[in-house]
Design an enzyme around this catalytic site. Sequence first.
Site, PDB file in Angstrom:
ATOM      1  N   ARG A   1       0.825  -1.218   0.000  1.00  0.00           N
ATOM      2  CA  ARG A   1       0.000   0.000   0.000  1.00  0.00           C
ATOM      3  C   ARG A   1       0.854   1.260   0.000  1.00  0.00           C
ATOM      4  O   ARG A   1       0.565   2.203  -0.739  1.00  0.00           O
ATOM      5  CB  ARG A   1      -0.954   0.019   1.194  1.00  0.00           C
ATOM      6  CG  ARG A   1      -2.034  -1.053   1.102  1.00  0.00           C
ATOM      7  CD  ARG A   1      -2.904  -1.085   2.338  1.00  0.00           C
ATOM      8  NE  ARG A   1      -2.065  -1.325   3.515  1.00  0.00           N
ATOM      9  CZ  ARG A   1      -2.310  -0.850   4.728  1.00  0.00           C
ATOM     10  NH1 ARG A   1      -3.358  -0.106   4.971  1.00  0.00           N
ATOM     11  NH2 ARG A   1      -1.507  -1.126   5.731  1.00  0.00           N
TER      12      ARG A   1
ATOM     13  N   ASN B   1      -6.060  -2.918   2.796  1.00  0.00           N
ATOM     14  CA  ASN B   1      -6.035  -4.352   3.059  1.00  0.00           C
ATOM     15  C   ASN B   1      -7.470  -4.834   3.193  1.00  0.00           C
ATOM     16  O   ASN B   1      -8.272  -4.208   3.886  1.00  0.00           O
ATOM     17  CB  ASN B   1      -5.273  -4.665   4.345  1.00  0.00           C
ATOM     18  CG  ASN B   1      -3.782  -4.476   4.204  1.00  0.00           C
ATOM     19  OD1 ASN B   1      -3.231  -4.525   3.110  1.00  0.00           O
ATOM     20  ND2 ASN B   1      -3.115  -4.257   5.320  1.00  0.00           N
TER      21      ASN B   1
END
Length: 89
Positions: A19, A37
Amino acid sequence: MTQRRRVVAHGNVQGVFFRDSTRREAERRGVAGWAENLSDGTVGAVFEGPEADVEAMVEFVRGGPGHSTVDGLDVAVEEPEGLSGFLTR
């Protein structure tokens, strides 16, 4: 012309800077959206911006950003929503 893609990355993609690496690349390219997530161990992301930059982001995550290994990538075309900035959730 502004494009939008929603992706879900499968593989070893959580806890490996996926990320954060994606956020940095999106900011570098001026692409808006987010990455998060998901509860099933995948990472979901949305990219919105110029077509070439959005497609480059799709290929960037397909290549496994950070220390991730992407085994599969689901890609969906969506209507742009006028997002600004890029968030990690």
